[in-house]
Design a protein around this motif. Structure first.
Motif, mmCIF file in Angstrom:
data_model
loop_
_atom_site.group_PDB
_atom_site.id
_atom_site.type_symbol
_atom_site.label_atom_id
_atom_site.label_comp_id
_atom_site.label_asym_id
_atom_site.label_seq_id
_atom_site.Cartn_x
_atom_site.Cartn_y
_atom_site.Cartn_z
ATOM 1 N N GLY A 146 40.231 34.494 33.762
ATOM 2 C CA GLY A 146 41.558 34.935 33.361
ATOM 3 C C GLY A 146 41.558 36.251 32.625
ATOM 4 O O GLY A 146 42.288 36.444 31.650
ATOM 5 N N ALA A 147 40.740 37.196 33.067
ATOM 6 C CA ALA A 147 40.637 38.508 32.436
ATOM 7 C C ALA A 147 41.955 39.266 32.554
ATOM 8 O O ALA A 147 42.791 38.956 33.414
ATOM 9 C CB ALA A 147 39.507 39.304 33.087
ATOM 10 N N PRO A 148 42.157 40.276 31.715
ATOM 11 C CA PRO A 148 43.376 41.097 31.835
ATOM 12 C C PRO A 148 43.487 41.727 33.225
ATOM 13 O O PRO A 148 42.478 42.017 33.869
ATOM 14 C CB PRO A 148 43.179 42.172 30.746
ATOM 15 C CG PRO A 148 42.251 41.550 29.754
ATOM 16 C CD PRO A 148 41.334 40.670 30.556
ATOM 17 N N VAL A 149 44.718 41.950 33.664
ATOM 18 C CA VAL A 149 44.954 42.518 34.998
ATOM 19 C C VAL A 149 44.254 43.860 35.145
ATOM 20 O O VAL A 149 43.675 44.159 36.201
ATOM 21 C CB VAL A 149 46.470 42.668 35.251
ATOM 22 C CG1 VAL A 149 46.726 43.427 36.549
ATOM 23 C CG2 VAL A 149 47.143 41.299 35.300
ATOM 24 N N ALA A 150 44.255 44.674 34.102
ATOM 25 C CA ALA A 150 43.620 45.991 34.164
ATOM 26 C C ALA A 150 42.117 45.871 34.411
ATOM 27 O O ALA A 150 41.525 46.688 35.120
ATOM 28 C CB ALA A 150 43.881 46.766 32.874
ATOM 29 N N GLU A 151 41.497 44.849 33.824
ATOM 30 C CA GLU A 151 40.056 44.662 34.030
ATOM 31 C C GLU A 151 39.750 44.278 35.476
ATOM 32 O O GLU A 151 38.791 44.773 36.080
ATOM 33 C CB GLU A 151 39.538 43.575 33.081
ATOM 34 C CG GLU A 151 38.035 43.312 33.224
ATOM 35 C CD GLU A 151 37.535 42.239 32.279
ATOM 36 O OE1 GLU A 151 36.492 41.618 32.592
ATOM 37 O OE2 GLU A 151 38.185 41.998 31.235
ATOM 38 N N VAL A 152 40.575 43.395 36.050
ATOM 39 C CA VAL A 152 40.376 43.006 37.449
ATOM 40 C C VAL A 152 40.570 44.213 38.356
ATOM 41 O O VAL A 152 39.802 44.424 39.306
ATOM 42 C CB VAL A 152 41.350 41.871 37.830
ATOM 43 C CG1 VAL A 152 41.227 41.539 39.318
ATOM 44 C CG2 VAL A 152 41.056 40.626 37.000
ATOM 45 N N ARG A 153 41.583 45.027 38.057
ATOM 46 C CA ARG A 153 41.805 46.239 38.839
ATOM 47 C C ARG A 153 40.598 47.172 38.782
ATOM 48 O O ARG A 153 40.199 47.778 39.789
ATOM 49 C CB ARG A 153 43.041 46.951 38.322
ATOM 50 C CG ARG A 153 43.383 48.274 38.993
ATOM 51 C CD ARG A 153 44.012 48.077 40.351
ATOM 52 N NE ARG A 153 43.067 48.099 41.440
ATOM 53 C CZ ARG A 153 43.366 47.836 42.695
ATOM 54 N NH1 ARG A 153 44.603 47.538 43.033
ATOM 55 N NH2 ARG A 153 42.448 47.866 43.632
ATOM 56 N N HIS A 154 40.016 47.296 37.575
ATOM 57 C CA HIS A 154 38.848 48.153 37.401
ATOM 58 C C HIS A 154 37.667 47.644 38.221
ATOM 59 O O HIS A 154 36.958 48.441 38.858
ATOM 60 C CB HIS A 154 38.480 48.213 35.920
ATOM 61 C CG HIS A 154 37.205 48.973 35.653
ATOM 62 N ND1 HIS A 154 37.123 50.341 35.711
ATOM 63 C CD2 HIS A 154 35.942 48.529 35.343
ATOM 64 C CE1 HIS A 154 35.883 50.721 35.453
ATOM 65 N NE2 HIS A 154 35.144 49.654 35.233
ATOM 66 N N GLU A 155 37.445 46.341 38.213
ATOM 67 C CA GLU A 155 36.326 45.766 38.973
ATOM 68 C C GLU A 155 36.515 46.001 40.480
ATOM 69 O O GLU A 155 35.565 46.329 41.199
ATOM 70 C CB GLU A 155 36.209 44.265 38.683
ATOM 71 C CG GLU A 155 35.856 43.913 37.247
ATOM 72 C CD GLU A 155 34.407 44.258 36.907
ATOM 73 O OE1 GLU A 155 33.661 44.650 37.817
ATOM 74 O OE2 GLU A 155 34.044 44.127 35.725
ATOM 75 N N ILE A 156 37.737 45.839 40.965
ATOM 76 C CA ILE A 156 37.999 46.035 42.393
ATOM 77 C C ILE A 156 37.857 47.503 42.769
ATOM 78 O O ILE A 156 37.335 47.838 43.846
ATOM 79 C CB ILE A 156 39.398 45.503 42.756
ATOM 80 C CG1 ILE A 156 39.421 43.970 42.629
ATOM 81 C CG2 ILE A 156 39.805 45.920 44.162
ATOM 82 C CD1 ILE A 156 40.774 43.346 42.890
ATOM 83 N N SER A 157 38.290 48.414 41.886
ATOM 84 C CA SER A 157 38.151 49.843 42.166
ATOM 85 C C SER A 157 36.685 50.246 42.238
ATOM 86 O O SER A 157 36.287 51.048 43.104
ATOM 87 C CB SER A 157 38.873 50.659 41.087
ATOM 88 O OG SER A 157 40.258 50.395 41.093
ATOM 89 N N ALA A 158 35.867 49.704 41.337
ATOM 90 C CA ALA A 158 34.432 49.993 41.379
ATOM 91 C C ALA A 158 33.816 49.478 42.676
ATOM 92 O O ALA A 158 32.949 50.127 43.276
ATOM 93 C CB ALA A 158 33.743 49.363 40.172
ATOM 94 N N LEU A 159 34.266 48.320 43.111
ATOM 95 C CA LEU A 159 33.759 47.740 44.355
ATOM 96 C C LEU A 159 34.180 48.583 45.547
ATOM 97 O O LEU A 159 33.424 48.745 46.519
ATOM 98 C CB LEU A 159 34.287 46.315 44.486
ATOM 99 C CG LEU A 159 33.720 45.435 45.598
ATOM 100 C CD1 LEU A 159 32.208 45.389 45.544
ATOM 101 C CD2 LEU A 159 34.288 44.025 45.473
ATOM 102 N N ASP A 160 35.373 49.147 45.507
ATOM 103 C CA ASP A 160 35.853 49.992 46.602
ATOM 104 C C ASP A 160 34.952 51.214 46.774
ATOM 105 O O ASP A 160 34.676 51.646 47.895
ATOM 106 C CB ASP A 160 37.284 50.422 46.327
ATOM 107 C CG ASP A 160 37.922 51.113 47.516
ATOM 108 O OD1 ASP A 160 38.255 50.417 48.489
ATOM 109 O OD2 ASP A 160 38.066 52.345 47.480
#
Length: 468
Positions: free
Chosen positions: A335-349
């Motif tokens: 349940g991490a903050p939305v911004a953290e999930v966005r950051h993880e997905i951007s790094a994966l991209d």
């Protein structure tokens, strides 16, 4: 009712498609009728008036919906803009706006079910289109001189920027009244899409720059996330967001390589990206469980099938991607903050972009692929051969030649079973996602049990032979 309803649905779909095509035609061709508030082609201008009238009448006749009244009003404003001889840019903007709102209110199929076959499109173009439009799409085919109006030049970049692949598909399916362009509705839908994509390539050729932009710019990929967006978007619309030269190059690449945005097949970084974006959207909307399932699907259905090939070319990159995908799933789970999930997905991209470069066809040769496959076959074959040789040697040492026929029957049956398993897995059974993981796991466990059992049996028999 069962007989009539499908016919009514087809009629509605046809009416929407026809209306969309009229609006698209106005957006593309109005510039050839009016310039600086003056009519420069009376015939073209008469068509613009006719088509806007027809579009408004068709919309008014569609099944009642809440959006229909607004659509009718917008269509009338478009007609007024044409009557007032407003600028081509303004008329095109209004026509595109009405067309988009029409499809939003009355959805119709906008994209092919799978990535179009461009080789098939080239064949169909040569057979059905080149005599009028020319082999290079310049509108100067052998039959063009006797046609009035003349056939469209697909290589005309100015007009092509205002034309979507869906618009081409519509004309191919329905023909064009008042011209020599006939309907090709008798072709299968897959062939019509292949022909539309191929016809849309003539004005845009710089696929190299387009590929570089597509692979390096995640923002561009988010603008064209899927096949429906690609087929509906015009180069001009994309150019308004990223610049026209860049948009032309990206469209050149995507229309020549539509599989770049196809996420329907397993084993695709495009599918992995699509699932991750869906996962993020679900997470941002508070649907944590759905987000977790989509993130897992991004790995199992999108990335995991590519692991063996990526591992053979860049094992370290493959490990980093696995770790990053695990980090995305962990962030969603806790349940991490939305911004953290966005950051993880951007790094994966970013890692996916690196993987695309590593997995590009030009990075592999037929020789390297052959050597890699041969190495695996030799290794596995040698292991099996050693087991068979050991059993044969043991039987001969034990003076049991009558048992050799069972050994030979066993390895022959193993070859046959292997061929049958390959045929079933390839043509009869679809194995993907979690099912593939379970199949690999149980297969490995079964192989380990068999090898361990054979080893124990052989050890016991060898000790018995020594004692005797």
């Amino acid at each position: 009712m069962l007989v009539l309803l499908p016919a009514v649905a087809r009629a509605d779909t046809t009416s929407v498609q026809t209306t969309w095509r009229l609006l698209d035609y106005v957006a593309v061709d109005y510039g050839g009728a009016v310039h600086d508030g003056r009519v420069i082609s009376q015939a073209e201008y008469a068509e613009m008036l006719e088509f806007t009238d027809s579009a408004a009448a068709n919309i008014a006749a569609l099944p009642p919906k809440g959006a229909r009244a607004q659509l009718v009003a917008d269509a009338k404003r478009l007609k007024a803009a044409v009557v007032a001889k407003e600028s081509p840019r303004e008329v095109a903007r209004q026509a595109r706006s009405v067309a988009a709102a029409l499809l939003n209110a009355y959805p119709v199929p906008l994209a092919p079910a799978r990535s179009p076959d461009l080789a098939r499109g080239a064949t169909l173009y040569g057979q059905n289109c080149a005599s009028c439009h020319g082999m290079s799409g310049d509108g100067r085919g052998p039959d063009a001189a006797r046609l009035d109006p003349p056939p469209i030049a697909f290589s005309d970049a100015a007009r092509a920027r205002e034309r979507s692949v869906f618009g081409l598909y519509q004309v191919i399916e329905q023909g064009l009244d008042g011209t020599a362009m006939q309907s090709f509705a008798d072709l299968p839908a897959a062939d019509r899409w292949a022909l539309a994509f191929y016809s849309g390539r003539f004005a845009f050729r710089d696929t190299t720059q387009g590929e570089r932009i597509w692979q390096s710019d995640a923002g561009v990929r988010r603008l064209v996330p899927d096949m429906p967006t690609l087929t509906a978007m015009t180069p001009a619309a994309l150019g308004a967001k990223i610049g026209q030269p860049e948009a032309d190059a990206v469209m050149a690449y995507l229309r020549a390589n539509p599989q770049a945005v196809t996420g329907s097949g397993a084993g695709s970084l495009a599918l992995a990206r699509e699932r991750l974006e869906q996962s993020f959207a679900a997470y941002a909307a508070g649907k944590r469980q759905q987000a977790g399932e989509l993130a897992l699907s991004a790995y199992l259905d999108g990335f995991e099938p590519l692991e063996p090939l990526l591992a053979s070319r860049d094992g370290a990159l493959m490990a980093r991607i696995e770790t990053a995908m695990g980090a995305v799933r962990a962030a969603i789970q806790k349940g991490a903050p939305v911004a953290e999930v966005r950051h993880e997905i951007s790094a994966l991209d970013t890692l996916f972009t690196d993987a695309e470069q590593v997995l590009a066809p030009e990075q592999a040769s037929s020789t390297s692929a052959f050597v890699g496959a041969l190495t695996i076959l030799l290794r596995e074959g040698l292991e099996a051969l050693l087991v068979v040789i050991a059993i044969v040697a043991f039987l001969r040492k034990a003076e049991r030649p009558e048992a050799l026929r069972y050994v030979h029957a066993g390895w022959v049956a193993a070859l046959a079973a292997g061929g049958l398993t390959w045929a079933l897995a390839t043509y009869a059974i679809g194995v993907s996602g979690a099912s593939r993981e379970l199949t690999e796991g149980f297969g490995s466990l079964l192989a380990a049990v068999i090898l361990l059992s054979v080893g124990i049996w052989m050890h016991g028999k060898s000790q018995s032979l020594i004692r005797n």
